[in-house]
Design a protein around this motif. Structure first.
Motif, PDB file in Angstrom:
ATOM      1  N   THR A  58       0.409  -0.866  -0.108  1.00 47.03           N
ATOM      2  CA  THR A  58       0.056   0.241  -0.035  1.00 47.03           C
ATOM      3  C   THR A  58       0.834   1.143   0.044  1.00 47.03           C
ATOM      4  O   THR A  58       0.744   2.169  -0.537  1.00 47.03           O
ATOM      5  N   SER A  59       2.467   1.774   0.055  1.00 51.17           N
ATOM      6  CA  SER A  59       3.200   2.158   0.347  1.00 51.17           C
ATOM      7  C   SER A  59       3.809   2.574  -0.725  1.00 51.17           C
ATOM      8  O   SER A  59       4.516   4.019  -0.499  1.00 51.17           O
ATOM      9  N   HIS A  60       4.017   1.673  -1.670  1.00 49.14           N
ATOM     10  CA  HIS A  60       4.504   1.413  -3.008  1.00 49.14           C
ATOM     11  C   HIS A  60       4.321   3.461  -3.615  1.00 49.14           C
ATOM     12  O   HIS A  60       3.220   3.419  -3.633  1.00 49.14           O
ATOM     13  N   GLN A  61       4.960   3.978  -4.313  1.00 45.14           N
ATOM     14  CA  GLN A  61       4.197   5.829  -4.968  1.00 45.14           C
ATOM     15  C   GLN A  61       4.083   4.953  -6.228  1.00 45.14           C
ATOM     16  O   GLN A  61       2.209   5.136  -6.316  1.00 45.14           O
ATOM     17  N   ASP A  62       3.812   3.678  -6.874  1.00 48.82           N
ATOM     18  CA  ASP A  62       2.942   3.450  -7.990  1.00 48.82           C
ATOM     19  C   ASP A  62       1.300   2.851  -7.629  1.00 48.82           C
ATOM     20  O   ASP A  62       0.485   3.565  -8.283  1.00 48.82           O
ATOM     21  N   THR A  63       1.497   1.931  -6.441  1.00 48.76           N
ATOM     22  CA  THR A  63       0.243   1.448  -5.768  1.00 48.76           C
ATOM     23  C   THR A  63      -0.585   2.725  -5.322  1.00 48.76           C
ATOM     24  O   THR A  63      -2.164   3.455  -5.652  1.00 48.76           O
ATOM     25  N   LEU A  64       0.087   4.398  -5.217  1.00 48.98           N
ATOM     26  CA  LEU A  64      -0.192   5.326  -4.328  1.00 48.98           C
ATOM     27  C   LEU A  64      -0.961   6.173  -6.092  1.00 48.98           C
ATOM     28  O   LEU A  64      -1.919   6.828  -6.003  1.00 48.98           O
ATOM     29  N   ARG A  65      -0.024   5.958  -7.124  1.00 47.97           N
ATOM     30  CA  ARG A  65      -0.863   7.101  -8.175  1.00 47.97           C
ATOM     31  C   ARG A  65      -1.820   6.064  -8.921  1.00 47.97           C
ATOM     32  O   ARG A  65      -2.694   6.757  -8.745  1.00 47.97           O
ATOM     33  N   ASP A  66      -1.925   4.723  -8.815  1.00 52.68           N
ATOM     34  CA  ASP A  66      -2.522   4.456  -8.695  1.00 52.68           C
ATOM     35  C   ASP A  66      -4.999   4.158  -8.246  1.00 52.68           C
ATOM     36  O   ASP A  66      -5.451   4.217  -9.194  1.00 52.68           O
ATOM     37  N   GLY A  67      -4.266   4.038  -6.714  1.00 56.07           N
ATOM     38  CA  GLY A  67      -4.705   4.413  -6.238  1.00 56.07           C
ATOM     39  C   GLY A  67      -5.769   5.932  -6.264  1.00 56.07           C
ATOM     40  O   GLY A  67      -6.457   5.825  -6.628  1.00 56.07           O
ATOM     41  N   CYS A  68      -4.994   7.108  -6.701  1.00 55.64           N
ATOM     42  CA  CYS A  68      -5.534   8.125  -7.354  1.00 55.64           C
ATOM     43  C   CYS A  68      -6.351   7.801  -8.556  1.00 55.64           C
ATOM     44  O   CYS A  68      -7.080   8.289  -8.554  1.00 55.64           O
ATOM     45  N   ASN A  69      -5.244   6.834  -8.937  1.00 54.42           N
ATOM     46  CA  ASN A  69      -6.543   7.086 -10.894  1.00 54.42           C
ATOM     47  C   ASN A  69      -7.957   6.527 -11.078  1.00 54.42           C
ATOM     48  O   ASN A  69      -8.857   6.983 -11.153  1.00 54.42           O
ATOM     49  N   VAL A  70      -7.839   5.426  -9.418  1.00 53.20           N
ATOM     50  CA  VAL A  70      -9.361   5.046  -9.197  1.00 53.20           C
ATOM     51  C   VAL A  70     -10.036   6.168  -8.724  1.00 53.20           C
ATOM     52  O   VAL A  70     -11.963   6.443  -9.097  1.00 53.20           O
ATOM     53  N   ALA A  71      -9.871   7.086  -7.447  1.00 51.40           N
ATOM     54  CA  ALA A  71     -10.549   8.475  -6.356  1.00 51.40           C
ATOM     55  C   ALA A  71     -11.111   9.190  -8.138  1.00 51.40           C
ATOM     56  O   ALA A  71     -11.698   9.694  -8.393  1.00 51.40           O
ATOM     57  N   ASN A  72      -9.933   9.186  -9.444  1.00 52.51           N
ATOM     58  CA  ASN A  72     -10.047  10.671  -9.895  1.00 52.51           C
ATOM     59  C   ASN A  72     -11.716   9.830 -11.180  1.00 52.51           C
ATOM     60  O   ASN A  72     -12.113  10.755 -11.256  1.00 52.51           O
ATOM     61  N   SER A  73     -12.101   8.979 -11.083  1.00 58.34           N
ATOM     62  CA  SER A  73     -12.521   7.857 -12.107  1.00 58.34           C
ATOM     63  C   SER A  73     -14.413   7.977 -10.843  1.00 58.34           C
ATOM     64  O   SER A  73     -15.164   8.317 -11.199  1.00 58.34           O
ATOM     65  N   LEU A  74     -13.590   7.506  -9.996  1.00 62.91           N
ATOM     66  CA  LEU A  74     -14.916   7.471  -8.944  1.00 62.91           C
ATOM     67  C   LEU A  74     -15.817   9.652  -8.708  1.00 62.91           C
ATOM     68  O   LEU A  74     -16.610   9.629  -8.428  1.00 62.91           O
ATOM     69  N   ILE A  75     -14.589  10.945  -8.281  1.00 60.24           N
ATOM     70  CA  ILE A  75     -14.477  11.487  -8.542  1.00 60.24           C
ATOM     71  C   ILE A  75     -16.105  12.117  -9.807  1.00 60.24           C
ATOM     72  O   ILE A  75     -16.595  12.834 -10.237  1.00 60.24           O
ATOM     73  N   LYS A  76     -14.980  11.455 -11.058  1.00 61.22           N
ATOM     74  CA  LYS A  76     -16.077  11.834 -12.465  1.00 61.22           C
ATOM     75  C   LYS A  76     -17.162  11.738 -12.305  1.00 61.22           C
ATOM     76  O   LYS A  76     -18.313  12.078 -13.355  1.00 61.22           O
ATOM     77  N   LEU A  77     -17.455   9.831 -11.535  1.00 62.30           N
ATOM     78  CA  LEU A  77     -18.671   9.873 -11.086  1.00 62.30           C
ATOM     79  C   LEU A  77     -19.898  10.273 -10.327  1.00 62.30           C
ATOM     80  O   LEU A  77     -20.314   9.260  -9.889  1.00 62.30           O
ATOM     81  N   HIS A  78     -19.515  11.166  -9.515  1.00 66.68           N
ATOM     82  CA  HIS A  78     -19.686  11.701  -8.598  1.00 66.68           C
ATOM     83  C   HIS A  78     -20.469  10.309  -7.415  1.00 66.68           C
ATOM     84  O   HIS A  78     -21.358  11.144  -6.800  1.00 66.68           O
ATOM     85  N   LEU A  79     -19.207   9.253  -6.790  1.00 66.60           N
ATOM     86  CA  LEU A  79     -19.563   9.072  -6.290  1.00 66.60           C
ATOM     87  C   LEU A  79     -18.406   9.189  -5.003  1.00 66.60           C
ATOM     88  O   LEU A  79     -17.767   8.707  -4.439  1.00 66.60           O
ATOM     89  N   TRP A  80     -18.819  10.354  -3.869  1.00 63.86           N
ATOM     90  CA  TRP A  80     -18.312  10.455  -2.825  1.00 63.86           C
ATOM     91  C   TRP A  80     -18.026  10.517  -2.146  1.00 63.86           C
ATOM     92  O   TRP A  80     -16.639  10.858  -1.327  1.00 63.86           O
ATOM     93  N   ASP A  81     -18.998   9.750  -1.110  1.00 65.38           N
ATOM     94  CA  ASP A  81     -18.743   8.960  -0.123  1.00 65.38           C
ATOM     95  C   ASP A  81     -17.347   7.766  -0.342  1.00 65.38           C
ATOM     96  O   ASP A  81     -16.299   7.879   0.700  1.00 65.38           O
ATOM     97  N   GLU A  82     -17.900   6.769  -1.155  1.00 65.54           N
ATOM     98  CA  GLU A  82     -16.627   6.114  -1.372  1.00 65.54           C
ATOM     99  C   GLU A  82     -15.065   7.339  -1.778  1.00 65.54           C
ATOM    100  O   GLU A  82     -14.001   6.100  -1.409  1.00 65.54           O
ATOM    101  N   THR A  83     -15.036   8.109  -2.720  1.00 61.75           N
ATOM    102  CA  THR A  83     -14.096   8.256  -3.181  1.00 61.75           C
ATOM    103  C   THR A  83     -13.540   8.744  -1.729  1.00 61.75           C
ATOM    104  O   THR A  83     -12.223   9.089  -1.663  1.00 61.75           O
ATOM    105  N   THR A  84     -14.160   9.893  -0.815  1.00 61.91           N
ATOM    106  CA  THR A  84     -13.829   9.969   0.233  1.00 61.91           C
ATOM    107  C   THR A  84     -12.657   9.277   1.705  1.00 61.91           C
ATOM    108  O   THR A  84     -11.477   9.102   1.622  1.00 61.91           O
ATOM    109  N   THR A  85     -13.719   7.777   1.375  1.00 64.86           N
ATOM    110  CA  THR A  85     -12.817   7.093   1.989  1.00 64.86           C
ATOM    111  C   THR A  85     -12.024   5.857   1.964  1.00 64.86           C
ATOM    112  O   THR A  85     -11.019   6.334   1.967  1.00 64.86           O
ATOM    113  N   LEU A  86     -11.658   6.233   0.256  1.00 64.81           N
ATOM    114  CA  LEU A  86     -10.556   5.667  -0.160  1.00 64.81           C
ATOM    115  C   LEU A  86      -9.680   7.238  -0.043  1.00 64.81           C
ATOM    116  O   LEU A  86      -7.818   6.266   0.103  1.00 64.81           O
ATOM    117  N   LEU A  87      -9.400   7.791  -0.022  1.00 66.35           N
ATOM    118  CA  LEU A  87      -8.652   9.037  -0.446  1.00 66.35           C
ATOM    119  C   LEU A  87      -8.141   8.618   1.569  1.00 66.35           C
ATOM    120  O   LEU A  87      -7.318   8.831   1.593  1.00 66.35           O
TER     121      LEU A  87
END
Length: 141
Positions: A58-87
């Protein structure tokens, strides 16, 4: 079709090249996102992130970057609660531990969380204060 063919070729000819396969998947996810097919992009981004967590931790920079990519999609889909929890719960704690509070990636994740909290119509001022308190607690400067 070209990107999907590239992924199939990578899987067939270089099945042990996990990074190359993830790169091909990331390219397809980015293409889906660019085409407005965010649901499909999210499925791929989640799969990529899950593999990164398993292979790199979970601490590797590539993992964090890919997690951020997931967050970007969640934001575009307006899935606010899931995005908040992930971040807040899955990305920021390991970023702070491994990269430090002033690293670009950690700052980007904090900014993204603040933006999500501001965009979420269900977010209260108490939620915003909790985020501010948590951020200050990790970076007392």
């Amino acid at each position: 079709p070209v990107l999907e063919a590239n992924l199939a070729l990578s899987r067939r000819n270089w099945p042990h090249d996990e990074k190359g396969i993830r790169t091909a998947q990331t390219n397809i996810a980015a293409c889906f996102s660019d085409l407005g097919r965010e649901d499909e992009a999210l499925v791929l981004k989640r799969a990529i992130y899950a593999k990164e967590v398993t292979s790199l931790g979970t601490s590797h920079q590539d993992t964090l970057r890919d997690g951020c990519n997931v967050a970007n999609s969640l934001i575009k889909l307006h899935l606010w609660d899931e995005t908040t929890t992930l971040l807040r719960d899955q990305l920021l704690p390991p970023a702070r531990r491994s990269l430090g509070p002033d690293h670009d990636t950690t700052l980007e994740l904090n900014l993204k969380l603040a933006a999500v909290l501001g965009l979420n119509p269900a977010c209260t001022s108490d939620n915003l204060r909790q985020h501010r308190f948590a951020r200050c607690r990790h970076n007392p400067h």
